[in-house]
Design a protein around this motif. Sequence first.
Motif, PDB file in Angstrom:
ATOM      1  N   GLU A  30       0.850  -1.183   0.000  1.00 39.43           N
ATOM      2  CA  GLU A  30       0.000   0.000   0.000  1.00 39.43           C
ATOM      3  C   GLU A  30       0.891   1.240   0.000  1.00 39.43           C
ATOM      4  O   GLU A  30       2.034   1.196   0.456  1.00 39.43           O
ATOM      5  N   PRO A  31       0.379   2.369  -0.520  1.00 39.78           N
ATOM      6  CA  PRO A  31       1.180   3.600  -0.525  1.00 39.78           C
ATOM      7  C   PRO A  31       1.390   4.115   0.897  1.00 39.78           C
ATOM      8  O   PRO A  31       0.544   3.932   1.776  1.00 39.78           O
ATOM      9  N   THR A  85      -8.221  10.283  -6.485  1.00 41.33           N
ATOM     10  CA  THR A  85      -7.429   9.683  -5.412  1.00 41.33           C
ATOM     11  C   THR A  85      -5.992   9.564  -5.896  1.00 41.33           C
ATOM     12  O   THR A  85      -5.726   9.012  -6.963  1.00 41.33           O
ATOM     13  N   ALA A 117      -1.853   8.701  -4.840  1.00 41.12           N
ATOM     14  CA  ALA A 117      -1.025   7.934  -3.906  1.00 41.12           C
ATOM     15  C   ALA A 117       0.445   8.198  -4.158  1.00 41.12           C
ATOM     16  O   ALA A 117       0.877   8.340  -5.303  1.00 41.12           O
ATOM     17  N   ASP A 118       1.202   8.234  -3.073  1.00 38.63           N
ATOM     18  CA  ASP A 118       2.660   8.361  -3.152  1.00 38.63           C
ATOM     19  C   ASP A 118       3.258   6.964  -3.221  1.00 38.63           C
ATOM     20  O   ASP A 118       3.555   6.346  -2.194  1.00 38.63           O
ATOM     21  N   VAL A 119       3.435   6.465  -4.432  1.00 34.50           N
ATOM     22  CA  VAL A 119       3.950   5.104  -4.594  1.00 34.50           C
ATOM     23  C   VAL A 119       5.457   5.045  -4.397  1.00 34.50           C
ATOM     24  O   VAL A 119       6.035   3.959  -4.327  1.00 34.50           O
ATOM     25  N   GLN A 129       1.369   7.240   1.707  1.00 36.08           N
ATOM     26  CA  GLN A 129       0.341   8.250   1.904  1.00 36.08           C
ATOM     27  C   GLN A 129      -0.587   8.290   0.697  1.00 36.08           C
ATOM     28  O   GLN A 129      -0.149   8.166  -0.441  1.00 36.08           O
ATOM     29  N   THR A 130      -1.865   8.444   0.998  1.00 30.17           N
ATOM     30  CA  THR A 130      -2.901   8.511  -0.025  1.00 30.17           C
ATOM     31  C   THR A 130      -3.717   9.776   0.199  1.00 30.17           C
ATOM     32  O   THR A 130      -4.114  10.067   1.326  1.00 30.17           O
ATOM     33  N   VAL A 187       0.311  -1.395  -6.416  1.00 26.46           N
ATOM     34  CA  VAL A 187      -0.524  -1.185  -5.236  1.00 26.46           C
ATOM     35  C   VAL A 187      -1.452  -2.380  -5.054  1.00 26.46           C
ATOM     36  O   VAL A 187      -2.154  -2.789  -5.978  1.00 26.46           O
ATOM     37  N   LEU A 221      -4.813   6.983  -8.631  1.00 31.23           N
ATOM     38  CA  LEU A 221      -5.448   5.687  -8.435  1.00 31.23           C
ATOM     39  C   LEU A 221      -6.861   5.654  -9.003  1.00 31.23           C
ATOM     40  O   LEU A 221      -7.244   4.678  -9.643  1.00 31.23           O
TER      41      LEU A 221
END
Length: 433
Positions: A66-67, A284, A286-288, A69-70, A358, A266
């Motif tokens: 999971e990232p 949405t 995300a910081d991948v 931060q989302t 993700v 996302l």
Amino acid sequence: MGFLRRRWRGHGRLAVCGLAALVVLGVAVVVWTSHRGEPARSGDSSTARVDRGEVVTAVATTGSLEPAQTRTLGFSTDGTVTAVNVRPGDQVKAGQVLAEIDAAAAKKRVNDRRQSLDDAEDALDEAEAAADAGTGACPVASVRSGRVLPVALVAGGSQTPSPSATPSPSAVPSVSPSGQPSPSRSVQPPASQPSRSAGGQEPGGGKAPGGQVPGGGRNAACSAQRSGDPVLAAQQRVTSAELALAEAEDQLAGTRIKAPIGGKVLTVAGAVGADVGAGSTFVTLADVGGMQVAADVPEAYAGRLEMGQSATVTLANRPNEEFAARVVRIDPVGTADGNLVRYGVVLAFEEVPAELLVGQSANVRVRTGEVAGVVRAPSAAVHGDDTVVIRTATGDLVRAVSVGLRGDQYTEITSGLAEGDEVVTAGAKGGPS
């Protein structure tokens, strides 16, 4: 002749049988010779050598990526979508415009609020100018005529219309013929003359004792005693107009969604032409670049976990690679899973691998204990009653041992075995056969 033939045939059969017996005996001798000196085995088994090395205990579980931060992003006002600049999976930079709605209504609202602020500031300037035009008195409205009249500040905070400052004739002292003031005719202020103000000021405009200038502190006194002060009311109007303008400008800025961080898109909730409401999630992000692993462990093992423990992560699409990680969060409250309670744990990669997905699955192994440089035997060779089976030249022997840390692969041996001993790791346990 017939008798001789029958007798020769009988000897031939005996010769063949004797030869066969000799062959069988020779094979038996070879087999016996090749196995001489080996211990008798007690069933099928495999062995391993006792050595010196590291013993590790670990908690193994599964999780998903999971990232770190989302962000859920939306518009700050209602409107119709006019532009969608990204799709799910796009990589974006911080500050990039992701989507927009019609901003005409928001722009008009800003212009109206700015005009209201200008009007309020003009009214404040007029009120301050009117207050500055006074002569040391507070302007108040006459109850009868509605006109603004100057009101003098008198002792005790009372207010009375200021008459002309003409002294009464009785205020002039008379002098007796002898040049001495008559004691019966002392100077007394007339009853109609205003007394000295509480602040030490003379209402006639001269200096009060102590050198104070009349009218000092007038603004503070006026603010304290006036209700419905025009300057104060105008200032409040300006403040309200400033707040309204700031809110309108925020709403105008909210007609565009900008990426607060760089990352991967996302989800996108709508398309051009869709009507959206203020505050609803539209994109949405995300910081991948800071991907992490979210997993959970049964309550029986949760107590072994601590912040900062090292771990290894194996990804489903890279089964032959192990990635170093560490524990960065442990949930303080468990979640019921049927009759089992599980505790969540989050692990951060020491170095985030490239091309992570993700939600993809991962196998996690958290180190909960370790010792190095100790005598160890395979855990499969150590039985529950702390015994091992040693293979010797004369056969298998059962020996009691003392153990230390028990790991999944190896068990620490504190006494009973030495480096190089051969132990049975599979098969039936028993003594020499």
